[in-house]
Design a protein around this motif. Sequence first.
Motif, PDB file in Angstrom:
ATOM      1  N   ARG A   1     -20.857 -56.501  18.859  1.00  0.00           N
ATOM      2  CA  ARG A   1     -19.756 -56.605  19.817  1.00  0.00           C
ATOM      3  C   ARG A   1     -19.918 -57.890  20.589  1.00  0.00           C
ATOM      4  O   ARG A   1     -21.015 -58.212  21.058  1.00  0.00           O
ATOM      5  N   ILE A   2     -18.816 -58.655  20.705  1.00  0.00           N
ATOM      6  CA  ILE A   2     -18.845 -59.946  21.391  1.00  0.00           C
ATOM      7  C   ILE A   2     -17.796 -59.900  22.497  1.00  0.00           C
ATOM      8  O   ILE A   2     -16.600 -59.798  22.224  1.00  0.00           O
ATOM      9  N   ASP A   3     -18.235 -60.003  23.757  1.00  0.00           N
ATOM     10  CA  ASP A   3     -17.307 -59.921  24.891  1.00  0.00           C
ATOM     11  C   ASP A   3     -16.202 -60.978  24.781  1.00  0.00           C
ATOM     12  O   ASP A   3     -15.042 -60.707  25.095  1.00  0.00           O
ATOM     13  N   ALA A   4     -16.575 -62.178  24.337  1.00  0.00           N
ATOM     14  CA  ALA A   4     -15.595 -63.270  24.271  1.00  0.00           C
ATOM     15  C   ALA A   4     -14.505 -62.971  23.237  1.00  0.00           C
ATOM     16  O   ALA A   4     -13.374 -63.451  23.367  1.00  0.00           O
ATOM     17  N   ALA A   5     -14.849 -62.167  22.219  1.00  0.00           N
ATOM     18  CA  ALA A   5     -13.831 -61.786  21.223  1.00  0.00           C
ATOM     19  C   ALA A   5     -12.857 -60.785  21.833  1.00  0.00           C
ATOM     20  O   ALA A   5     -11.633 -60.884  21.634  1.00  0.00           O
ATOM     21  N   ASP A   6     -13.390 -59.845  22.615  1.00  0.00           N
ATOM     22  CA  ASP A   6     -12.517 -58.884  23.298  1.00  0.00           C
ATOM     23  C   ASP A   6     -11.543 -59.625  24.236  1.00  0.00           C
ATOM     24  O   ASP A   6     -10.388 -59.222  24.378  1.00  0.00           O
ATOM     25  N   ALA A   7     -12.037 -60.693  24.833  1.00  0.00           N
ATOM     26  CA  ALA A   7     -11.234 -61.405  25.840  1.00  0.00           C
ATOM     27  C   ALA A   7      -9.989 -62.048  25.239  1.00  0.00           C
ATOM     28  O   ALA A   7      -9.021 -62.314  25.953  1.00  0.00           O
TER      29      ALA A   7
ATOM     30  N   ASP B   1     -12.166 -65.037  14.734  1.00  0.00           N
ATOM     31  CA  ASP B   1     -12.768 -66.370  14.855  1.00  0.00           C
ATOM     32  C   ASP B   1     -13.999 -66.328  15.752  1.00  0.00           C
ATOM     33  O   ASP B   1     -15.019 -66.953  15.459  1.00  0.00           O
ATOM     34  N   ILE B   2     -13.897 -65.570  16.833  1.00  0.00           N
ATOM     35  CA  ILE B   2     -15.020 -65.520  17.782  1.00  0.00           C
ATOM     36  C   ILE B   2     -16.076 -64.507  17.327  1.00  0.00           C
ATOM     37  O   ILE B   2     -17.270 -64.795  17.341  1.00  0.00           O
ATOM     38  N   ALA B   3     -15.633 -63.338  16.871  1.00  0.00           N
ATOM     39  CA  ALA B   3     -16.601 -62.301  16.485  1.00  0.00           C
ATOM     40  C   ALA B   3     -17.459 -62.759  15.302  1.00  0.00           C
ATOM     41  O   ALA B   3     -18.630 -62.380  15.196  1.00  0.00           O
TER      42      ALA B   3
END
Lengths: 318, 212
Positions: free
Chosen positions: A267-273, A284-286
């Motif tokens: 889990r990547i917080d920046a991907a959720d954002a 792209d972020i995850a």
Amino acid sequence: MRPFTYERAASPAAAARAAAAHQGARFIAGGTNLLDLMKLQIETPAHLIDVNPLGLDQVEETAQGGLRIGALVRNTDLAAHKRVRRDYPVLSRALLAGASAQLRNKATTAGNLLQRTRCPYFYDTSKPCNKRRPGSGCAAIKGFNRNLAILGTSEACIATHPSDMAVAMRLLDAVVETVAPDGSARAIPIANFHRLPGDTPHIETALVPGELITAVTLPRPLGGTQIYRKVRDRASYAFALVSVAAIFGKDGGARFAFGGLAPRPWRIDAADAVARNGPDAVADIALAGATTTPLNGFKTDLTRRTLAALYAEREARK
Amino acid sequence: MTSDKYGGISRRAVLGGSAAACAAPVVASAGAPVRGERSGRPGATLPVTFKVNGKELHLNLDPRTTLLDALREHLRLTGTKKGCDHGQCGACTVIVDGRRINSCLTLAVMHEGDDVTTIEGLGTPERLHPMQRAFVIHDGYQCGYCTPGQICSAVAMLDEIEAGVPSHVTEDLARVSFSDAEVRERMSGNICRCAAYSNIVAAIRDVAGENS
């Protein structure tokens, strides 16, 4: 199976003490993973501590409006629990996507978190494996690694964590409660529970020797549209190639956790954002920093398509 | 001889002859193990008491003995089959305290006080369980090796639907009902290499219809 001594635990603290006192002790709960590995002599405990007499099989409300799930709650019972079905459906869905009915009837909440990888080279005792025999090397990196990890890996290990349940627990920000051999209790956020392999892939969790999981707690329900989507080689009873757990909020935001991609639920917080920007932005972020092989490179595209399918399902449910 | 406990002589008892006598259960003189009890040295046996098909049995077992091996090798209940011995095929499925489990992936000493039902406890050749009869009528097998596991699994599976336990294919988690798709998903832990699947689904559908 190698011979071992066996005891029935009298209390959580006594079990933890006994585990610390015996060289090579292991707890046994459902046993579905441990006994499989003991038959292959991949696990060779000298002493088994049967924790089943401890109870720890209740699901209770917490003062914060969440749930406290006993370590020994069986996967079947957790998936079927009324509050879980209503308030945490992504957890029910993830549990039901895993294993077979027979295994879910035995498998426990804590044991599910602690299950070992199904990397074929971890299972093949004729091959080097840094997880099974530290320092022996990794046969998977240049081997048949189609179902192995592309994120969070190291030069020592590319094994995945095989759990579906843990992916949903990671999405829900679960907390793992434990008791240590000295009797002290602590709470470990699931984000910190599973370790990345680095150069010590045999150390898989934040637990210290002898530390026993007593419960897993969930915070207040998040509502929203909750989906667990698992892609696998068979329609049932197979480990994930890729899985995605998602909660879409009413405000257009969302959170995602991924299985089948990494040595721990990913889990990547920046991907959720960037959830509002659509599935490709999230992917792209995850997937940033993915290290693929010719055999498992398909997992990046498969993750993108699985995310797109989740967004489509969310639209269809509106 | 264990076979006496079940009022008959099994095919295995005839074939096995004296070997069966050697493996007969030992009646434990000690009381049932309690919390905190432990085996003293590796390889030492432990007493365990559980019910199998309604009869209370006392065994002294090496703790390594799986429930499957206790049933087959110590109690001579060879209806339960050993397929993969790793929980992948479902041939060893038995019902413990009303729930189906893989008997190969659980230690017998972990079943103190439990109630175990095997295929021998569901029905007899003279008085078949409805699920056994349905498998015969629908030709739900070819070689028959997976059949005891399939039948134990199917019986417990219908109870799970009845109790409202959802599955991976249940559309609404709050509403659980019988369908062929539910049967296929819920029976995925039982492999049939003869691929009698469509007839197995037909047999289970028949029994579910009788129950409703």
